[in-house]
Design an enzyme around this catalytic site. Structure first.
Site, mmCIF file in Angstrom:
data_model
loop_
_atom_site.group_PDB
_atom_site.id
_atom_site.type_symbol
_atom_site.label_atom_id
_atom_site.label_comp_id
_atom_site.label_asym_id
_atom_site.label_seq_id
_atom_site.Cartn_x
_atom_site.Cartn_y
_atom_site.Cartn_z
ATOM 1 N N ASN A 2 0.836 -1.216 0.000
ATOM 2 C CA ASN A 2 0.000 0.000 0.000
ATOM 3 C C ASN A 2 0.866 1.259 0.000
ATOM 4 O O ASN A 2 0.591 2.223 -0.731
ATOM 5 C CB ASN A 2 -0.931 0.015 1.213
ATOM 6 C CG ASN A 2 -2.017 -1.043 1.114
ATOM 7 O OD1 ASN A 2 -2.348 -1.512 0.032
ATOM 8 N ND2 ASN A 2 -2.568 -1.431 2.259
ATOM 9 N N GLY A 51 2.551 1.868 -3.312
ATOM 10 C CA GLY A 51 1.591 2.456 -4.253
ATOM 11 C C GLY A 51 1.421 3.945 -4.011
ATOM 12 O O GLY A 51 1.368 4.745 -4.959
ATOM 13 N N LYS A 100 4.531 5.774 -5.212
ATOM 14 C CA LYS A 100 4.503 5.880 -6.674
ATOM 15 C C LYS A 100 3.589 7.024 -7.114
ATOM 16 O O LYS A 100 3.951 7.833 -7.978
ATOM 17 C CB LYS A 100 4.022 4.547 -7.262
ATOM 18 C CG LYS A 100 3.925 4.538 -8.779
ATOM 19 C CD LYS A 100 3.362 3.205 -9.269
ATOM 20 C CE LYS A 100 3.096 3.253 -10.765
ATOM 21 N NZ LYS A 100 2.475 2.003 -11.253
ATOM 22 N N ARG A 101 2.410 7.117 -6.483
ATOM 23 C CA ARG A 101 1.437 8.145 -6.879
ATOM 24 C C ARG A 101 1.940 9.544 -6.614
ATOM 25 O O ARG A 101 1.756 10.447 -7.422
ATOM 26 C CB ARG A 101 0.111 7.947 -6.122
ATOM 27 C CG ARG A 101 -0.827 6.964 -6.754
ATOM 28 C CD ARG A 101 -2.278 7.185 -6.342
ATOM 29 N NE ARG A 101 -2.519 7.336 -4.913
ATOM 30 C CZ ARG A 101 -2.578 6.315 -4.050
ATOM 31 N NH1 ARG A 101 -2.369 5.080 -4.474
ATOM 32 N NH2 ARG A 101 -2.821 6.537 -2.785
ATOM 33 N N TYR A 129 7.293 -13.718 10.044
ATOM 34 C CA TYR A 129 8.047 -12.462 10.169
ATOM 35 C C TYR A 129 9.218 -12.432 9.191
ATOM 36 O O TYR A 129 9.373 -11.481 8.422
ATOM 37 C CB TYR A 129 8.536 -12.287 11.606
ATOM 38 C CG TYR A 129 9.254 -10.977 11.832
ATOM 39 C CD1 TYR A 129 8.579 -9.771 11.700
ATOM 40 C CD2 TYR A 129 10.599 -10.936 12.172
ATOM 41 C CE1 TYR A 129 9.231 -8.543 11.888
ATOM 42 C CE2 TYR A 129 11.255 -9.726 12.364
ATOM 43 C CZ TYR A 129 10.571 -8.541 12.217
ATOM 44 O OH TYR A 129 11.215 -7.345 12.397
ATOM 45 N N LYS A 137 9.246 -9.947 5.858
ATOM 46 C CA LYS A 137 10.224 -8.884 5.625
ATOM 47 C C LYS A 137 11.002 -9.115 4.328
ATOM 48 O O LYS A 137 11.319 -8.164 3.609
ATOM 49 C CB LYS A 137 11.190 -8.784 6.810
ATOM 50 C CG LYS A 137 10.580 -8.166 8.064
ATOM 51 C CD LYS A 137 10.334 -6.671 7.904
ATOM 52 C CE LYS A 137 10.092 -6.002 9.246
ATOM 53 N NZ LYS A 137 9.887 -4.544 9.119
ATOM 54 N N TYR A 169 9.164 -2.327 -7.205
ATOM 55 C CA TYR A 169 8.618 -0.991 -7.470
ATOM 56 C C TYR A 169 9.717 -0.037 -7.941
ATOM 57 O O TYR A 169 9.482 0.834 -8.764
ATOM 58 C CB TYR A 169 7.920 -0.434 -6.219
ATOM 59 C CG TYR A 169 6.428 -0.681 -6.229
ATOM 60 C CD1 TYR A 169 5.527 0.346 -6.491
ATOM 61 C CD2 TYR A 169 5.916 -1.949 -5.991
ATOM 62 C CE1 TYR A 169 4.156 0.124 -6.510
ATOM 63 C CE2 TYR A 169 4.547 -2.192 -6.003
ATOM 64 C CZ TYR A 169 3.673 -1.154 -6.265
ATOM 65 O OH TYR A 169 2.327 -1.384 -6.300
ATOM 66 N N THR A 223 17.644 -3.336 18.596
ATOM 67 C CA THR A 223 17.727 -1.942 19.035
ATOM 68 C C THR A 223 17.003 -1.805 20.376
ATOM 69 O O THR A 223 16.008 -2.475 20.619
ATOM 70 C CB THR A 223 17.085 -1.012 17.984
ATOM 71 O OG1 THR A 223 17.701 -1.264 16.711
ATOM 72 C CG2 THR A 223 17.265 0.448 18.340
ATOM 73 N N ARG A 246 10.900 -8.513 23.708
ATOM 74 C CA ARG A 246 12.293 -8.425 23.243
ATOM 75 C C ARG A 246 13.228 -8.676 24.426
ATOM 76 O O ARG A 246 12.913 -8.330 25.560
ATOM 77 C CB ARG A 246 12.573 -7.040 22.643
ATOM 78 C CG ARG A 246 11.754 -6.740 21.399
ATOM 79 C CD ARG A 246 11.832 -5.250 21.066
ATOM 80 N NE ARG A 246 10.888 -4.895 20.031
ATOM 81 C CZ ARG A 246 11.173 -4.828 18.733
ATOM 82 N NH1 ARG A 246 12.393 -5.101 18.322
ATOM 83 N NH2 ARG A 246 10.255 -4.499 17.854
#
Length: 224
Positions: free
Chosen positions: A5, A8, A11-12, A51, A55, A65, A81, A92
């Site tokens: 999403n 996209g 790009k727009r 996961y 990724k 893209y 991190t 974590r």
């Protein structure tokens, strides 16, 4: 789907797009330390694969893209991190150990505690992401601190920082837990002029102060 999403949208509107990927794309690595050219060792049907593969697919979409629609993209592979304002119970390892030690609970170590991770302080990561977005190189770039610690060594640093009487509780290891994790950051050093500045023993107390304040306030709220 979120990455798709946002690509996209980029790009727009002609935006530069940053993908914050992860060291998990390397899976349980057979190369140590991990360079960006390493394709990884990932179980595609394991408990962690949603996961890891999510990724990896996000990186694929980002490059598609870029190549197919001329979207300007940047890819960062972020290693462990830590820092203030993390969720207290996000699962974590650094937040687990710190919250448990402050609450006087045993620190949970999975397996034998000899698996390694590398921990970077959050402000170092932010500096790296800004350098990546302001530079002309797509990536991917490893953004992490090459200082490598076993889980038992991390527990010792947490003990030294919070409570020397803190104890460790061993539990069975989780599935597909990577044995080693350490970034090779020579590419980021050369092309982004970036490297982390804050070692674990300097950064951890800053996180501990924040966690201690929030946990004590939480206890007061419960009337403890």
């Amino acid at each position: 789907m979120g990455t798709l999403n946002m690509l996209g949208l980029a790009k727009r509107v002609g935006a530069r797009f940053l993908l914050t990927s992860t060291s998990e794309v390397y899976g349980d690595p057979l190369q140590h330390p991990q360079k960006e050219t390493y394709w990884g060792n990932v179980n595609p049907i394991g408990e962690r694969s949603c996961y890891d593969e999510g990724k990896r697919t996000a990186e694929t979409l980002t490059m598609d893209y870029h190549r197919g629609a001329d979207v300007e993209v940047r890819i960062a592979r972020i290693f462990n991190t830590y820092g203030p304002r993390m969720c207290l119970d996000d699962g974590r390892v650094v937040s687990n150990f710190v919250a448990q030690a402050i609450r006087k609970q045993p620190m949970t170590v999975y397996g034998d505690g000899k698996q390694t991770r590398s921990f970077q302080y959050v402000s170092d990561l932010v500096d790296g992401l800004v350098a990546l977005m302001e530079g002309e190189h797509i990536g991917p770039f490893n953004l992490g601190n090459p200082g490598e610690f076993t889980m038992l060594e991390l527990a010792e640093v947490v003990k030294d920082t919070i409570d020397l009487s803190a104890t460790i509780e061993y539990k069975p290891n989780t599935a597909d837990d990577p044995h080693m994790r350490k970034p090779d950051i020579s590419k980021a050093k050369e092309l982004l002029n970036w490297e982390p500045k804050i070692p674990l023993r300097e950064g951890l107390p800053l996180m501990v102060n924040d966690f201690r304040n929030r946990i004590l306030n939480e206890d007061e709220g419960k009337g403890a």
